[in-house]
Design an enzyme around this catalytic site. Structure first.
Site, PDB file in Angstrom:
ATOM      1  N   SER A   8       0.844  -1.198   0.000  1.00 48.58           N
ATOM      2  CA  SER A   8       0.000   0.000   0.000  1.00 48.58           C
ATOM      3  C   SER A   8       0.874   1.239   0.000  1.00 48.58           C
ATOM      4  O   SER A   8       1.662   1.460   0.928  1.00 48.58           O
ATOM      5  CB  SER A   8      -0.909   0.014   1.226  1.00 48.58           C
ATOM      6  OG  SER A   8      -1.467   1.307   1.354  1.00 48.58           O
ATOM      7  N   HIS A  33      -1.376  -1.063  -4.269  1.00 45.63           N
ATOM      8  CA  HIS A  33      -2.654  -0.669  -3.676  1.00 45.63           C
ATOM      9  C   HIS A  33      -2.590   0.832  -3.382  1.00 45.63           C
ATOM     10  O   HIS A  33      -1.669   1.293  -2.702  1.00 45.63           O
ATOM     11  CB  HIS A  33      -2.860  -1.487  -2.397  1.00 45.63           C
ATOM     12  CG  HIS A  33      -4.145  -1.247  -1.683  1.00 45.63           C
ATOM     13  ND1 HIS A  33      -5.350  -1.810  -2.088  1.00 45.63           N
ATOM     14  CD2 HIS A  33      -4.439  -0.524  -0.570  1.00 45.63           C
ATOM     15  CE1 HIS A  33      -6.309  -1.445  -1.249  1.00 45.63           C
ATOM     16  NE2 HIS A  33      -5.776  -0.654  -0.325  1.00 45.63           N
ATOM     17  N   ASP A  35      -4.600   4.008  -1.767  1.00 46.31           N
ATOM     18  CA  ASP A  35      -5.683   4.341  -0.833  1.00 46.31           C
ATOM     19  C   ASP A  35      -6.141   5.770  -1.006  1.00 46.31           C
ATOM     20  O   ASP A  35      -5.389   6.707  -0.741  1.00 46.31           O
ATOM     21  CB  ASP A  35      -5.179   4.161   0.604  1.00 46.31           C
ATOM     22  CG  ASP A  35      -5.080   2.696   0.988  1.00 46.31           C
ATOM     23  OD1 ASP A  35      -6.099   2.001   0.852  1.00 46.31           O
ATOM     24  OD2 ASP A  35      -3.997   2.267   1.414  1.00 46.31           O
ATOM     25  N   MET A  37      -8.653   8.635   0.291  1.00 47.19           N
ATOM     26  CA  MET A  37      -9.485   9.010   1.444  1.00 47.19           C
ATOM     27  C   MET A  37     -10.038  10.413   1.249  1.00 47.19           C
ATOM     28  O   MET A  37      -9.302  11.316   0.851  1.00 47.19           O
ATOM     29  CB  MET A  37      -8.633   8.974   2.716  1.00 47.19           C
ATOM     30  CG  MET A  37      -7.969   7.638   2.953  1.00 47.19           C
ATOM     31  SD  MET A  37      -7.007   7.682   4.464  1.00 47.19           S
ATOM     32  CE  MET A  37      -6.288   6.031   4.420  1.00 47.19           C
ATOM     33  N   HIS A  67      -8.343   1.816  -4.074  1.00 51.07           N
ATOM     34  CA  HIS A  67      -9.300   1.627  -2.981  1.00 51.07           C
ATOM     35  C   HIS A  67      -9.924   2.976  -2.639  1.00 51.07           C
ATOM     36  O   HIS A  67      -9.265   3.834  -2.047  1.00 51.07           O
ATOM     37  CB  HIS A  67      -8.520   1.029  -1.787  1.00 51.07           C
ATOM     38  CG  HIS A  67      -9.336   0.810  -0.560  1.00 51.07           C
ATOM     39  ND1 HIS A  67      -8.774   0.495   0.677  1.00 51.07           N
ATOM     40  CD2 HIS A  67     -10.685   0.825  -0.350  1.00 51.07           C
ATOM     41  CE1 HIS A  67      -9.731   0.360   1.570  1.00 51.07           C
ATOM     42  NE2 HIS A  67     -10.892   0.557   0.983  1.00 51.07           N
ATOM     43  N   MET A  69     -12.003   5.031  -0.444  1.00 52.68           N
ATOM     44  CA  MET A  69     -12.678   5.199   0.850  1.00 52.68           C
ATOM     45  C   MET A  69     -13.388   6.544   0.766  1.00 52.68           C
ATOM     46  O   MET A  69     -12.929   7.563   1.282  1.00 52.68           O
ATOM     47  CB  MET A  69     -11.640   5.164   1.977  1.00 52.68           C
ATOM     48  CG  MET A  69     -11.121   3.757   2.238  1.00 52.68           C
ATOM     49  SD  MET A  69      -9.600   3.742   3.169  1.00 52.68           S
ATOM     50  CE  MET A  69      -8.436   3.887   1.833  1.00 52.68           C
ATOM     51  N   MET A 138     -11.990  -5.363   5.153  1.00 50.64           N
ATOM     52  CA  MET A 138     -11.116  -4.493   5.950  1.00 50.64           C
ATOM     53  C   MET A 138     -10.835  -5.166   7.284  1.00 50.64           C
ATOM     54  O   MET A 138     -11.755  -5.595   7.975  1.00 50.64           O
ATOM     55  CB  MET A 138     -11.784  -3.128   6.200  1.00 50.64           C
ATOM     56  CG  MET A 138     -11.944  -2.245   4.979  1.00 50.64           C
ATOM     57  SD  MET A 138     -10.427  -1.926   4.051  1.00 50.64           S
ATOM     58  CE  MET A 138      -9.395  -1.143   5.304  1.00 50.64           C
ATOM     59  N   ASP A 172      -7.107  -6.152   4.124  1.00 54.48           N
ATOM     60  CA  ASP A 172      -6.400  -4.866   4.120  1.00 54.48           C
ATOM     61  C   ASP A 172      -6.440  -4.271   5.518  1.00 54.48           C
ATOM     62  O   ASP A 172      -7.512  -4.031   6.070  1.00 54.48           O
ATOM     63  CB  ASP A 172      -7.108  -3.933   3.120  1.00 54.48           C
ATOM     64  CG  ASP A 172      -6.459  -2.562   3.009  1.00 54.48           C
ATOM     65  OD1 ASP A 172      -5.333  -2.375   3.501  1.00 54.48           O
ATOM     66  OD2 ASP A 172      -7.098  -1.679   2.399  1.00 54.48           O
TER      67      ASP A 172
HETATM   68  C1  DX5 Z   1      -6.428   1.698   5.678  1.00 59.52           C
HETATM   69  C2  DX5 Z   1      -6.023   1.489   4.252  1.00 59.52           C
HETATM   70  C3  DX5 Z   1      -4.964   0.459   4.125  1.00 59.52           C
HETATM   71  C4  DX5 Z   1      -3.664   0.864   4.764  1.00 59.52           C
HETATM   72  C5  DX5 Z   1      -3.026  -0.378   5.315  1.00 59.52           C
HETATM   73  O1  DX5 Z   1      -7.309   2.753   5.755  1.00 59.52           O
HETATM   74  O2  DX5 Z   1      -7.128   1.091   3.471  1.00 59.52           O
HETATM   75  O3  DX5 Z   1      -4.748   0.056   2.787  1.00 59.52           O
HETATM   76  O4  DX5 Z   1      -2.765   1.487   3.880  1.00 59.52           O
HETATM   77  O5  DX5 Z   1      -1.914  -0.015   6.050  1.00 59.52           O
HETATM   78  P1  DX5 Z   1      -1.199  -1.035   7.026  1.00 59.52           P
HETATM   79  O6  DX5 Z   1      -0.782  -2.216   6.209  1.00 59.52           O
HETATM   80  O7  DX5 Z   1      -0.043  -0.247   7.561  1.00 59.52           O
HETATM   81  O8  DX5 Z   1      -2.198  -1.411   8.095  1.00 59.52           O
HETATM   82 ZN    ZN Z   2      -6.661   0.122   1.438  1.00 57.44          ZN
END
Ligand code: DX5
Ligand code: ZN
Length: 216
Positions: A8, A33, A35, A37, A67, A69, A138, A172
């Site tokens: 990620s 991956h 992320d 947000m 991903h 979010m 998750m 994840d």
């Molecule tokens: C969390 C994200 C994850 C995050 C995981 O909100 O969706 O993809 O990057 O990070 P680690 O592996 O450090 O828990």
């Molecule tokens: Zn993620």
């Protein structure tokens, strides 16, 4: 279905993003991956399509798993597609017509996936299981990297695996060398790992170990 390991990018050094994208690719991981947000669906902001575009430019052959979010992912599907997203993951908790948006992602020529938060019961996924390329369970409350793995979420992996023996199931959050094995026993075949992989001096060795210790 195959084992896939996805570093990620959230855990990368943002001062050296391009180098860290190349480092993740050189580890032999199957995909990156990314992320996204929106500071509404989760209490944090990360980055947007420009970083997906950077990954497309720096490592064109490194598969991009995006991903979202986001409360309203439907407003941004085009932007992420144009930036080079190859799989787009939306949340079952998002405020949009999930059936319609899953369909739209496929119509764009991309793979779709449906993600589920720790507090959401697995039944929320059932109406969509015939419409998804992948389920993302998750294993932390989304919003931040570096949190502790919530093992209780794995019963959802097992339930989905029972219903869909051939579906890609990703975990994840808090995934490391040990928790990946637990998740794999529950039925997961795709593993996102941020802080665990990026803190390694030898990312390839950690990816190799994870792959050796997991099976389809
Ligand atoms: C969390 C994200 C994850 C995050 C995981 O909100 O969706 O993809 O990057 O990070 P680690 O592996 O450090 O828990
Ligand atoms: Zn993620």
């Amino acid at each position: 279905m195959r084992i896939e390991i996805l570093p990620s990018l959230l855990a990368a050094d943002f001062g050296h993003l391009a180098d860290d994208i190349l480092r993740a690719e050189a580890s032999g991981a199957e995909a990156l991956h990314l992320d996204i947000m929106d500071a509404h669906f989760v209490p944090n902001l990360s980055f947007g399509p420009d970083v997906v575009k950077l990954a497309s430019k720096v490592a064109p052959d490194f598969y991009r798993n995006v991903h979202l979010m986001m409360t309203n992912p439907e407003k941004y599907l085009e932007a992420f597609k144009n930036a080079g997203a190859q799989t787009i993951q939306i949340h079952v908790e998002a405020s949009c017509d999930i059936h319609a948006e899953l369909k739209r992602i496929r119509e764009m020529g991309l793979k779709n996936a449906l993600a589920i938060n720790p507090e959401t019961p697995v039944e929320a996924l059932y109406p969509y299981l015939d419409e998804v390329d992948e389920v993302l369970v998750m294993t932390v409350h989304p919003g931040y990297g570096g949190q502790k793995f919530i093992a209780e979420c794995l019963s959802k992996v097992t339930e989905v695996r029972k219903r869909k023996p051939d579906l890609d199931i990703m975990v994840d959050g808090g995934v490391n060398g040990e928790t990946a094995i637990e998740a794999n026993k529950a039925g997961a075949n795709q593993f996102v790992a941020g802080s665990y992989l990026f803190k390694q001096t030898d990312m390839k060795a950690a990816v190799d170990d994870m792959r050796r210790n997991t099976h389809v």
